[in-house]
Design a protein around this motif. Sequence first.
Motif, mmCIF file in Angstrom:
data_model
loop_
_atom_site.group_PDB
_atom_site.id
_atom_site.type_symbol
_atom_site.label_atom_id
_atom_site.label_comp_id
_atom_site.label_asym_id
_atom_site.label_seq_id
_atom_site.Cartn_x
_atom_site.Cartn_y
_atom_site.Cartn_z
ATOM 1 N N SER A 24 0.863 -1.169 0.000
ATOM 2 C CA SER A 24 0.000 0.000 0.000
ATOM 3 C C SER A 24 0.897 1.216 0.000
ATOM 4 N N ILE A 25 0.388 2.295 -0.492
ATOM 5 C CA ILE A 25 1.167 3.519 -0.548
ATOM 6 C C ILE A 25 0.588 4.476 0.465
ATOM 7 N N ALA A 26 1.436 4.979 1.324
ATOM 8 C CA ALA A 26 0.971 5.827 2.414
ATOM 9 C C ALA A 26 0.973 7.277 1.988
ATOM 10 N N ALA A 27 -0.174 7.879 1.936
ATOM 11 C CA ALA A 27 -0.296 9.304 1.636
ATOM 12 C C ALA A 27 -1.736 9.699 1.882
ATOM 13 N N ASP A 28 -1.954 10.974 2.122
ATOM 14 C CA ASP A 28 -3.316 11.477 2.254
ATOM 15 C C ASP A 28 -3.765 11.941 0.885
ATOM 16 N N ILE A 29 -4.621 11.152 0.247
ATOM 17 C CA ILE A 29 -4.981 11.425 -1.127
ATOM 18 C C ILE A 29 -6.495 11.408 -1.268
ATOM 19 N N PHE A 30 -6.999 12.383 -2.007
ATOM 20 C CA PHE A 30 -8.419 12.398 -2.317
ATOM 21 C C PHE A 30 -8.645 11.502 -3.526
ATOM 22 N N LEU A 31 -9.463 10.477 -3.343
ATOM 23 C CA LEU A 31 -9.760 9.575 -4.441
ATOM 24 C C LEU A 31 -10.859 10.161 -5.319
ATOM 25 N N PRO A 32 -10.840 9.827 -6.604
ATOM 26 C CA PRO A 32 -11.882 10.326 -7.507
ATOM 27 C C PRO A 32 -13.237 9.733 -7.171
ATOM 28 N N LEU A 33 -14.267 10.416 -7.578
ATOM 29 C CA LEU A 33 -15.631 9.953 -7.353
ATOM 30 C C LEU A 33 -16.100 9.114 -8.530
ATOM 31 N N LYS A 34 -17.024 8.207 -8.248
ATOM 32 C CA LYS A 34 -17.649 7.434 -9.305
ATOM 33 C C LYS A 34 -18.812 8.222 -9.902
ATOM 34 N N TYR A 35 -18.982 8.083 -11.192
ATOM 35 C CA TYR A 35 -20.134 8.668 -11.879
ATOM 36 C C TYR A 35 -20.815 7.544 -12.644
ATOM 37 N N PRO A 67 -14.923 -1.108 -14.395
ATOM 38 C CA PRO A 67 -15.758 0.098 -14.381
ATOM 39 C C PRO A 67 -14.940 1.397 -14.472
ATOM 40 N N VAL A 68 -14.265 1.552 -15.605
ATOM 41 C CA VAL A 68 -13.447 2.734 -15.863
ATOM 42 C C VAL A 68 -13.777 3.268 -17.239
ATOM 43 N N GLU A 69 -13.986 4.570 -17.313
ATOM 44 C CA GLU A 69 -14.144 5.252 -18.597
ATOM 45 C C GLU A 69 -12.904 6.112 -18.834
ATOM 46 N N TRP A 70 -12.395 6.036 -20.045
ATOM 47 C CA TRP A 70 -11.179 6.771 -20.371
ATOM 48 C C TRP A 70 -11.494 8.167 -20.881
ATOM 49 N N GLU A 71 -10.774 9.123 -20.387
ATOM 50 C CA GLU A 71 -10.787 10.470 -20.967
ATOM 51 C C GLU A 71 -9.407 10.672 -21.592
ATOM 52 N N GLN A 72 -9.315 10.369 -22.870
ATOM 53 C CA GLN A 72 -8.007 10.329 -23.519
ATOM 54 C C GLN A 72 -7.562 11.716 -23.963
ATOM 55 N N VAL A 73 -6.301 12.009 -23.674
ATOM 56 C CA VAL A 73 -5.682 13.267 -24.090
ATOM 57 C C VAL A 73 -4.426 12.915 -24.871
ATOM 58 N N ASP A 74 -4.407 13.273 -26.138
ATOM 59 C CA ASP A 74 -3.269 12.948 -26.995
ATOM 60 C C ASP A 74 -2.291 14.119 -27.007
ATOM 61 N N VAL A 75 -1.332 14.028 -26.105
ATOM 62 C CA VAL A 75 -0.293 15.056 -26.013
ATOM 63 C C VAL A 75 1.040 14.403 -26.324
ATOM 64 N N SER A 76 1.904 15.129 -27.022
ATOM 65 C CA SER A 76 3.200 14.590 -27.401
ATOM 66 C C SER A 76 4.307 15.510 -26.937
ATOM 67 N N GLY A 77 5.384 14.929 -26.448
ATOM 68 C CA GLY A 77 6.558 15.711 -26.100
ATOM 69 C C GLY A 77 7.309 16.193 -27.315
ATOM 70 N N LEU A 78 6.934 15.671 -28.485
ATOM 71 C CA LEU A 78 7.593 16.061 -29.725
ATOM 72 C C LEU A 78 6.966 17.295 -30.355
ATOM 73 N N GLY A 79 5.729 17.595 -29.992
ATOM 74 C CA GLY A 79 5.012 18.697 -30.625
ATOM 75 C C GLY A 79 5.373 20.043 -30.027
ATOM 76 N N ALA A 80 5.246 21.076 -30.830
ATOM 77 C CA ALA A 80 5.578 22.426 -30.361
ATOM 78 C C ALA A 80 4.439 23.039 -29.550
ATOM 79 N N SER A 81 3.221 22.586 -29.784
ATOM 80 C CA SER A 81 2.070 23.172 -29.107
ATOM 81 C C SER A 81 1.980 22.690 -27.669
ATOM 82 N N THR A 82 1.582 23.586 -26.802
ATOM 83 C CA THR A 82 1.382 23.214 -25.392
ATOM 84 C C THR A 82 -0.093 23.026 -25.068
#
Length: 371
Positions: A24-35, A67-82
């Motif tokens: 287990s990893i010890a930290a105080d972390i807010f877990l995401p909510l289910k929708y 029970p996971v839905e993906w919110e995909q973000v296609d970001v590349s370290g090669l691209g000039a855009s931020t």
Amino acid sequence: MLRNTITKSLSRSPIPLVGARNASIAADIFLPLKYGGKYTVTLIPGDGIGAEVTESVKQIFKADNVPVEWEQVDVSGLGASTDGFKESVASLKKNKVGLKGILHTPVERSGHSSFNVALRQELDIFASLVLIKNIPGVETRHSGIDMCLIRENTEGEYSGLEHQSVPGVVESLKIITKYKSERISRFAFEFALKNNRERVTVVHKANIMKLADGLFRKTVQDMAAEYPTLKTNDMIVDNASMQAVSYPQQFDVLVLPNLYGSILSNIGAGLVGGPGLIPGCNMGREIAVFEPGCRHVGLDIKGRNQANPTALILSASMMLRHLGLDSHANRISKAVYAVLAEGKVKTPDLKGTSTTSEFTKATLDKMESML
């Protein structure tokens, strides 16, 4: 929801698994909510082999009805855009948990910091955990390796503060603060305590960098007084590197500044079979991002269907335990380990000829047989 103990990083299964015993990893972390009964998770495939190995994870999750839905973000370290980087930061701030491939930063690029580093600094995901353990079915020189590397993620040599005073003279600032050294030290000791570990080793170069690494070393040593049941020792980084390749079984939990953690995690990966096998995660107070423990982007094999998806699949299993989805995590990780133990389906990095797709199918077949 606030939880003090999160991410049962690898299961209590009798099958030998990478990482902590009852982790287990010890930290105080807010877990995401289910929708609607599902968690929304930010997915950043990354560069190189990222799209291929994340596709493996998607197929496995779908087959197991995770029970996971993906919110995909296609970001590349090669691209000039931020723009993609800003979108990924916003998505992670909203969802609180993410699965990520490696973003590539070319060596020759100037005026552009690593997106991997920038993401950790922007979101203050300060603790990197890399789990290194021998895996049955993967032949290596050493046996009995079982160590956890805990690396400070947000300062040190990776502070990104460089300038050229005059032509031919570059100054690069290494930042070490007591606050962040205390934070990563407590994370390491709590992790060791909650996972039945026995020893914490602080890795440093305080014999030369007496102020910076001296502060890091002393902070860990001072923190050790609060954990009398744990043994604590320290080791200079060059000696630690030699010891890792000659007698790695001596190490249990290591706590390291940023650069040393990067180096030792790659050495550790080489000892147990390579970067394609090593899971990891990056933890903060509010956000957790799971990604392979070694930052190898695999540009040379991109699109060849040769990548080993194990590291990302096991990182995704760690993520499932963080979300409390232990049954899915156990089934997926057991299937992966069973495929590796049999040794019939091996990708080229393990001296085999199987493809990414074939490894994924073999894992899916194992999971089906467990139902």
